[in-house]
Design an enzyme around this catalytic site. Structure first.
Site, PDB file in Angstrom:
ATOM      1  CG  HIS A 241      -0.384  -0.082   2.534  1.00  0.00           C
ATOM      2  ND1 HIS A 241      -1.140  -0.115   3.664  1.00  0.00           N
ATOM      3  CD2 HIS A 241       0.896  -0.142   2.958  1.00  0.00           C
ATOM      4  CE1 HIS A 241      -0.363  -0.182   4.722  1.00  0.00           C
ATOM      5  NE2 HIS A 241       0.878  -0.201   4.308  1.00  0.00           N
ATOM      6  CG  ASN A 242      -0.213   4.658   1.030  1.00  0.00           C
ATOM      7  OD1 ASN A 242      -0.817   3.887   1.781  1.00  0.00           O
ATOM      8  ND2 ASN A 242      -0.699   5.830   0.667  1.00  0.00           N
TER       9      ASN A 242
END
Length: 348
Positions: A241-242
């Site tokens: 994520h990210n």
């Protein structure tokens, strides 16, 4: 099927005298090619194989010296590997694709918007307010969630899953079994259990990205996980994520990027490379296969090993380790000599 002359024209090569009318119906390795196939030689190590090769023609790196009998059937190029990429397309069998239109078994939400010339295969599911661009090809069993936006000329192979609220650009290819938009791996220990942290962000895939089979790209905790334009991702890669992946990166199979890692422009990750969370890798850097990248990497640097070090330093350390058993023996001998000398010293 193609003629030798056609291939020469495709590669902008002069057709050698004596090859007129030669027909080529396939491509094969130098040791396997038959009289109606073309092969290639890109380095000196394969030149000796030409002596016994039965190939009808050969693509040759321009600087190489080859047996004289091959000159009449050789196409000399500056980049043999690139030339092969051009020629292979002449002999590639067609990929089976669903016909243009929506298969009767597909489930398409009434609010979904489909542009013209889209091909949607059997048992596809397309969610509410999804938008799919002109000329897209959606193979059997693909699931596209609510509020997904997909650009024109994309192709998703069987059983790809695109979760809700994801944006995908133009000409993106996603191979079978990949999943985009899984919840990011986010938990906090509250004293009794691992408490799930909501993952409310999205995934953005820019134009001309190709994603291999069984790749997982997690949605962001907030904001977005992004894959830059022109990046190519091999099979079995995890993007946490990210993560921010810049344009034109190459990520080989089994690599993993932990949350919030950042890759610059043109970064290369070798197979099984692992990148720690919040690490940044600069433009043009390379992490060799099986590297464990735990610290930031400067642009245009090559690192290897675990933990990853500048490649030359890593090689020196590996060489030193190989000498360690001999050094231990030498130290023992020196210690014995020191002990002998001590015994010879007068006692005080």
């Amino acid at each position: 099927m193609a003629t030798f002359a056609h291939i020469a024209q495709l590669l902008s090569c002069a057709e050698p005298a004596g090859a007129e009318g030669l027909e080529i119906d396939g491509f094969a390795a130098v040791e396997e090619a038959g009289p109606r196939q073309i092969t290639y030689v890109a380095s000196d190590q394969y030149v000796p194989m030409l002596e016994a090769s039965q190939a009808g023609a050969v693509i040759v790196q321009r600087k190489l010296r080859i047996p004289a009998q091959w000159e009449a059937r050789a196409l000399r190029v500056d980049d043999a590997e690139m030339a092969v990429a051009q020629v292979l397309g002449l002999f590639a069998p067609p990929i089976p694709r669903p016909p243009v239109g929506v298969d009767p078994t597909a489930r398409v939400a009434d609010s979904a918007r489909l542009e013209p010339d889209i091909a949607i295969g059997p048992h596809v599911v397309i969610g509410h307010n999804a938008r799919i661009g002109r000329g897209a090809v959606i193979h059997a069993g693909v699931v596209i969630g609510d509020d997904v936006a997909i650009g024109p000329q994309c192709e998703f192979f069987p059983n790809v899953v695109i979760r809700e609220r994801i944006t995908i650009g133009s000409r993106v290819i996603i191979h079978a079994g990949s999943v985009l938009g899984t919840d990011g791996f986010g938990y906090r220990w509250d004293g009794r259990q691992h408490q799930k942290v909501p993952q409310i962000g999205t995934v953005i895939i820019e134009d001309d990205v190709e994603i291999g089979s069984c790749v997982c790209i997690d949605r962001a905790k907030f904001s977005s996980t992004r894959v830059g334009r022109g990046t190519k991702i091999d099979n079995l890669v995890l993007v946490g994520h990210n993560v921010q992946i810049g344009p034109h990166c190459i990520i080989a199979g089994l690599a993993g990027l932990a949350g919030s890692a950042r890759l610059g422009i043109g970064v290369v990750l070798g197979g099984q490379a692992a990148v720690r969370d919040h690490v940044s890798i600069g433009d043009g850097a390379i992490a060799a296969g099986c590297s464990g990248v735990a610290e930031d990497v400067e642009p245009k640097t090559v690192v290897s090993g675990t933990p990853a070090l500048p490649h030359r330093q890593g090689l020196r350390e590996q060489a030193a380790l190989r000498r360690l058993p001999d050094l231990v023996v030498q130290v023992r001998k020196l210690q014995e000599q020191v002990d002998q000398l001590r015994k010879q010293l007068p006692s005080t």
